[in-house]
Write an enzyme that holds these catalytic residues in place. Structure first.
Site, PDB file in Angstrom:
ATOM      1  N   ASP A 273       0.976  -1.092   0.003  1.00  0.00           N
ATOM      2  CA  ASP A 273      -0.001   0.089   0.073  1.00  0.00           C
ATOM      3  C   ASP A 273       0.958   1.193   0.004  1.00  0.00           C
ATOM      4  OD1 ASP A 273      -2.771   0.904   0.155  1.00  0.00           O
ATOM      5  OD2 ASP A 273      -1.825   2.045   2.248  1.00  0.00           O
TER       6      ASP A 273
ATOM      7  N   GLU B 198      -1.473  -0.908  -5.736  1.00  0.00           N
ATOM      8  CA  GLU B 198      -2.794  -0.352  -6.255  1.00  0.00           C
ATOM      9  C   GLU B 198      -2.693   0.757  -7.191  1.00  0.00           C
ATOM     10  OE1 GLU B 198      -6.977   0.356  -3.780  1.00  0.00           O
ATOM     11  OE2 GLU B 198      -5.251   1.186  -3.113  1.00  0.00           O
TER      12      GLU B 198
ATOM     13  N   ASP C 225      -3.553   0.435   6.536  1.00  0.00           N
ATOM     14  CA  ASP C 225      -2.835   0.238   5.577  1.00  0.00           C
ATOM     15  C   ASP C 225      -2.311  -1.275   5.222  1.00  0.00           C
ATOM     16  OD1 ASP C 225      -3.192   2.774   5.224  1.00  0.00           O
ATOM     17  OD2 ASP C 225      -1.347   3.595   5.739  1.00  0.00           O
TER      18      ASP C 225
END
Ligand SMILES: [Zn+2]
Length: 493
Positions: A240, A324, A421
């Protein structure tokens, strides 16, 4: 091992003599002048086109018809260069003109500025017509002295190179001469000597008080066909990127943002306060401005160092890295919104925005893209709609809402509590573990480093409920998600 050809930049710090410093400044000034000259020529043509359209409209012609009818070509590099050559003058012969001093600088400083102006204009036109992805591009502006970055680009004939590392500590530049280097050009020098690299161009720029040369080379790089046994054993890591932390890993590790040392931060704020008290145009103000620039520059270097250390560690430590697909441009846009669409939850978001600007996840992602290619690992980018933050990493139930302020993920279904996270990183890693084997194999035999970048898009069209794993064209992956791609909850693998 496979050889891939790639463009690569070597960044060197220059240590110019006072005379060379003057030459660098003069070149940067000439490049800025040339850029502004080209933009002005384009604007003039554009305004003339607008005037003729308005005239026709006033005479009763339909606006669309008038636009189609009026033709005023916007000049590009060849036309601008030709017109300038005829009108530039020559101070050596006492001939007045637009830039009689042109002979004092390399012609490439002009030419590359014209190319840049062409690009800026085209970016605006394409963006205006909706043919350009990403953020809207504004009408090309003039570069102001002192505000725009001092920079220029030089090219050479690669058959008779005039840009080269004369020694490990000296960079030969056309028209400027041999400039001493603050650091070593050993790696560049060796790659060129071995015939693995060919210098294409050099961009010289100033940041703070330092001048840098970014030498662009076309280079043959040997890249591993597959991850090492150690990488394979480590398997998949979910990452993340950059919100409160520099990164959160699915292993449970939180990597903190590089914090500016307290003493350094204190010095910055002290200098900033002193600067604010100075009088405009005073010598002291200029001195403090330079000092502030140096302090900020040092901070930026530290941050860049931390980013490179992280991305190298990820690319060498695991076989597959899952991140991501952040809409970085959107996230860093002002949280306050506009009059018509006021921002919601402004305080929490502006905190997030500040943190994002701090670590630049787009930059981390860019580094991961090329470093995974170098080290035989694979970068997987999860679709923006994949609910990595809202899914419980223990029981896979999805929360309908998760406020930005909630730093700990507390599952309403199973009671699992985990750092927000880290939870997202674990969900990303799970997505990577579902990759079919052929995607996880790094195709080092293909021509480009792009080839090994795989995209993952969960899709509801699969009857099994398993996410569809697709390899996408990276050009499309960055675009906005299609409407036919509804957000979907992947079930456990
Ligand atoms: Zn749960």
């Amino acid at each position: 091992m496979a050889l891939i050809e790639q463009l690569r930049a070597y960044r060197l710090t220059l240590d110019p003599t006072p005379a060379q410093l003057q030459a660098l400044t003069r070149h940067a000034g000439a490049a800025r002048w040339a850029y502004n000259h080209a933009i002005a020529a384009k604007r003039t043509a554009h305004e003339e086109w607008r005037r003729q359209v308005d005239e026709l409209v006033a005479a009763g012609v339909d606006e669309a018809a008038a636009r189609a009818q009026v033709r005023v070509p916007v000049p590009t590099k060849p036309a601008i260069q030709k017109a300038l050559n005829a009108a530039k003058g020559d101070s050596r012969l006492g001939i007045e003109g637009a830039c009689p001093w042109w002979w004092e600088v390399s012609t490439y400083a002009f030419q590359s500025a014209f190319v840049d102006a062409d690009q800026a204009w085209k970016a605006w036109v394409d963006s205006h017509r909706g043919q350009r992805a990403g953020r809207r591009v504004g009408y090309p502006r003039f570069k102001k002295r002192g505000r725009a970055r001092d920079s220029f680009r030089l090219h050479h004939n690669i058959k008779q190179p005039t840009i080269r590392a004369a020694t490990y500590r000296r960079l030969q530049l056309p028209r400027i001469g041999e400039v001493r280097l603050h650091d070593s050009a050993k790696r560049l020098s060796r790659a060129v000597a071995a015939g693995r690299a060919v210098i294409q161009s050099v961009t010289i720029s100033r940041t703070g008080h330092r001048w840098y040369a970014s030498v662009l080379v076309r280079q043959q790089t040997a890249v591993p066909d597959r991850p090492t046994p150690r990488q394979t054993a480590a398997g998949v890591v979910g990452v993340d990127l950059g919100t409160r932390h520099l990164a959160a890993l699915s292993t449970g590790e939180l990597i903190a943002n590089p914090r500016v040392k307290a003493a350094h931060a204190r010095r910055i704020s002290r200098v900033a306060r002193a600067y604010a008290r100075t009088e405009k145009g005073s010598r002291r103000r200029e001195k403090l401005r330079q000092r502030l620039g140096r302090l900020h520059h040092r901070e930026a270097l530290q941050r860049a160092g931390a980013a490179h250390a992280l991305t190298k560690r990820l690319a060498t430590g695991w076989a597959t890295i899952v991140v991501e697909d952040l809409n970085v441009a959107g996230m860093t846009r002002s949280a306050r919104g506009t009059i018509h669409a006021p921002g919601r939850n402004v305080r929490a978001k502006s905190g997030l925005n500040r943190a994002l600007v701090d670590v630049a996840p787009g930059e981390l992602r860019r580094q991961l893209e090329y470093k995974t290619a170098w080290y035989g690992s694979t970068l997987v980018v999860a679709d923006r709609w994949y609910p990595s933050s809202k899914t419980c990493s223990a029981c896979l139930s999805v929360k309908p809402k998760l406020a930005l302020a909630e730093r700990t993920f507390c599952c309403a279904e199973c009671g699992h509590e985990v750092d927000r996270d880290i939870n997202a990183a674990i969900n990303l890693a799970r997505l990577g573990q579902q990759l079919p084997a052929q995607l996880a194999v790094a195709p080092g035999t293909e021509e480009t480093s792009n080839a090994r970048r795989a995209g993952v898009r969960p899709s509801s069209s699969r009857a099994s409920g398993q996410p569809a794993l697709t390899r996408e064209d990276p050009r499309h992956r960055r675009g906005s998600p299609r409407r036919s791609d509804p957000p979907v909850v992947p079930t456990a693998a």
